[in-house]
Design a protein around this motif. Structure first.
Motif, PDB file in Angstrom:
ATOM      1  N   GLN A   1      36.803  51.515  52.930  1.00 16.97           N
ATOM      2  CA  GLN A   1      35.571  52.313  52.891  1.00 16.97           C
ATOM      3  C   GLN A   1      34.732  51.998  51.648  1.00 16.97           C
ATOM      4  O   GLN A   1      35.277  51.879  50.553  1.00 16.97           O
ATOM      5  N   LEU A   2      33.442  51.862  51.858  1.00 16.58           N
ATOM      6  CA  LEU A   2      32.550  51.534  50.745  1.00 16.58           C
ATOM      7  C   LEU A   2      32.342  52.747  49.835  1.00 16.58           C
ATOM      8  O   LEU A   2      31.822  53.775  50.259  1.00 16.58           O
ATOM      9  N   LYS A   3      32.767  52.602  48.577  1.00 18.65           N
ATOM     10  CA  LYS A   3      32.645  53.739  47.654  1.00 18.65           C
ATOM     11  C   LYS A   3      31.739  53.457  46.467  1.00 18.65           C
ATOM     12  O   LYS A   3      31.257  54.390  45.824  1.00 18.65           O
ATOM     13  N   ALA A   4      31.563  52.169  46.152  1.00 16.67           N
ATOM     14  CA  ALA A   4      30.735  51.860  44.972  1.00 16.67           C
ATOM     15  C   ALA A   4      30.026  50.519  45.120  1.00 16.67           C
ATOM     16  O   ALA A   4      30.548  49.600  45.763  1.00 16.67           O
ATOM     17  N   VAL A   5      28.850  50.450  44.529  1.00 15.73           N
ATOM     18  CA  VAL A   5      28.145  49.176  44.426  1.00 15.73           C
ATOM     19  C   VAL A   5      27.958  48.885  42.937  1.00 15.73           C
ATOM     20  O   VAL A   5      27.466  49.735  42.183  1.00 15.73           O
ATOM     21  N   ILE A   6      28.417  47.716  42.530  1.00 18.43           N
ATOM     22  CA  ILE A   6      28.341  47.340  41.117  1.00 18.43           C
ATOM     23  C   ILE A   6      27.343  46.193  40.975  1.00 18.43           C
ATOM     24  O   ILE A   6      27.508  45.127  41.570  1.00 18.43           O
ATOM     25  N   PHE A   7      26.303  46.457  40.204  1.00 19.36           N
ATOM     26  CA  PHE A   7      25.204  45.506  40.083  1.00 19.36           C
ATOM     27  C   PHE A   7      25.308  44.649  38.825  1.00 19.36           C
ATOM     28  O   PHE A   7      25.663  45.139  37.751  1.00 19.36           O
ATOM     29  N   ASP A   8      24.913  43.410  38.984  1.00 20.42           N
ATOM     30  CA  ASP A   8      24.556  42.574  37.853  1.00 20.42           C
ATOM     31  C   ASP A   8      23.129  42.994  37.489  1.00 20.42           C
ATOM     32  O   ASP A   8      22.431  43.610  38.298  1.00 20.42           O
ATOM     33  N   LEU A   9      22.680  42.687  36.300  1.00 21.41           N
ATOM     34  CA  LEU A   9      21.321  43.107  35.897  1.00 21.41           C
ATOM     35  C   LEU A   9      20.323  41.953  35.998  1.00 21.41           C
ATOM     36  O   LEU A   9      19.409  41.967  36.833  1.00 21.41           O
ATOM     37  N   ASP A  10      20.510  40.973  35.128  1.00 23.73           N
ATOM     38  CA  ASP A  10      19.549  39.878  35.024  1.00 23.73           C
ATOM     39  C   ASP A  10      19.500  39.071  36.318  1.00 23.73           C
ATOM     40  O   ASP A  10      20.481  38.443  36.693  1.00 23.73           O
ATOM     41  N   GLN A 158      36.122  52.365  35.382  1.00 26.51           N
ATOM     42  CA  GLN A 158      35.308  53.451  34.823  1.00 26.51           C
ATOM     43  C   GLN A 158      34.773  54.377  35.933  1.00 26.51           C
ATOM     44  O   GLN A 158      34.573  55.566  35.715  1.00 26.51           O
ATOM     45  N   LEU A 159      34.584  53.807  37.118  1.00 30.51           N
ATOM     46  CA  LEU A 159      34.104  54.608  38.259  1.00 30.51           C
ATOM     47  C   LEU A 159      35.261  55.283  38.991  1.00 30.51           C
ATOM     48  O   LEU A 159      35.042  56.096  39.883  1.00 30.51           O
ATOM     49  N   GLN A 160      36.478  54.887  38.636  1.00 29.30           N
ATOM     50  CA  GLN A 160      37.687  55.368  39.304  1.00 29.30           C
ATOM     51  C   GLN A 160      37.666  55.069  40.801  1.00 29.30           C
ATOM     52  O   GLN A 160      37.986  55.927  41.638  1.00 29.30           O
ATOM     53  N   VAL A 161      37.271  53.824  41.120  1.00 32.72           N
ATOM     54  CA  VAL A 161      37.237  53.372  42.503  1.00 32.72           C
ATOM     55  C   VAL A 161      38.075  52.097  42.605  1.00 32.72           C
ATOM     56  O   VAL A 161      38.024  51.240  41.717  1.00 32.72           O
ATOM     57  N   ASP A 162      38.842  51.977  43.686  1.00 32.11           N
ATOM     58  CA  ASP A 162      39.630  50.765  43.888  1.00 32.11           C
ATOM     59  C   ASP A 162      38.691  49.580  44.148  1.00 32.11           C
ATOM     60  O   ASP A 162      37.716  49.719  44.885  1.00 32.11           O
ATOM     61  N   PRO A 163      38.973  48.408  43.543  1.00 31.18           N
ATOM     62  CA  PRO A 163      38.102  47.244  43.738  1.00 31.18           C
ATOM     63  C   PRO A 163      37.824  46.920  45.209  1.00 31.18           C
ATOM     64  O   PRO A 163      36.718  46.497  45.551  1.00 31.18           O
TER      65      PRO A 163
END
Ligand code: B16
Ligand code: MG
Length: 219
Positions: A1-10, A158-163
């Motif tokens: 299940q999708l729980k987090a989206v982790i963004f690059d910035l630049d 830090q988000l406490q979400v499994d990769p």
């Protein structure tokens, strides 16, 4: 299940990848080294000192400078870069990014930032999007540069979400590799050829909608 989206910035949230390119290109020219956009792909997502090393290696100048001189060269590039980002405003968000951040919030998907840039906090502030992020990894505390997964794994922790429940979004080859090494779903933004290792590729952020992410993730 999708729980987090982790963004690059630049290069993903805003086009600071272009500012990094301009600042490095100017420094390189002062050193008598010319490089093009194809070579620049190898600098994306890579730390400041490592980028300098790659440019010096390109010019066959690896042995020419002492450690202190290299620090000074990297500092010079950063001063130029800081001048370029000082004028940024929320108008510099790439197309669709603000809508995407809003939609992720609405859908209770956590949002993280995994940028290798020590200027990330400044850029986020200039763009006025700090409120959307549940966590921002401090690049100064990361030991291993992308393609090492450390920065993405730190964000997930830090988000406490499994990769395995995370999507990572990147514009860099090194970044896509880092996401995959972290056992996350990798979305590449940009050139299809350069990012061919990604699990899903969009050419521009305008295509990066919540629906598209969900469809790709569960495909
Ligand atoms: P700084 P990202 C990376 O940011 C850039 O892609 C890369 O070009 C830059 O050298 C690196 O940050 C370090 O940035 O010199 O500001 O600390 O793509 O990981 O958001
Ligand atoms: Mg990037």
């Amino acid at each position: 299940q999708l729980k987090a989206v982790i963004f690059d910035l630049d290069g993903v949230i805003t086009d600071t990848a272009e500012y990094h390119f301009i600042a490095w290109k100017q420094l390189a020219e002062e050193l008598g080294i010319t490089f093009d956009r194809t070579f620049n792909e190898q600098l994306k997502g890579v730390s400041r000192m490592e980028s300098l090393e790659r440019i010096l290696a390109l010019g066959g100048q690896t042995e020419r400078y002492t450690a202190a001189e290299k620090e000074a060269l990297a500092h010079k590039k950063n001063e130029h870069y800081k001048q370029l980002i000082a004028r940024m405003t929320p108008n510099d968000l790439l197309p669709g990014i603000l809508d995407l951040l809003r939609e992720l919030k609405r859908e209770n998907v956590k949002i993280g930032l995994a940028s290798a840039s020590k200027n990330a906090f400044t850029v986020i502030e200039r763009l006025q999007i700090g409120e959307y992020f549940d966590t921002i990894v401090d690049a100064a505390k990361i030991k291993h540069s992308k393609p090492h997964p450390e920065i993405f794994l730190t964000a997930a922790k830090q988000l406490q979400v499994d990769p395995s429940a995370c999507v990572g979004v990147e514009d860099a080859q090194a970044g896509v590799a880092a996401i995959q090494a972290a056992n996350m779903f990798a979305i590449g933004v940009g050139d299809k050829e350069a990012l061919k290792e990604a699990d899903y590729i969009v050419e521009t952020t305008a295509e990066l909608t919540y629906d598209a992410i969900v469809r790709a993730f569960y495909r």
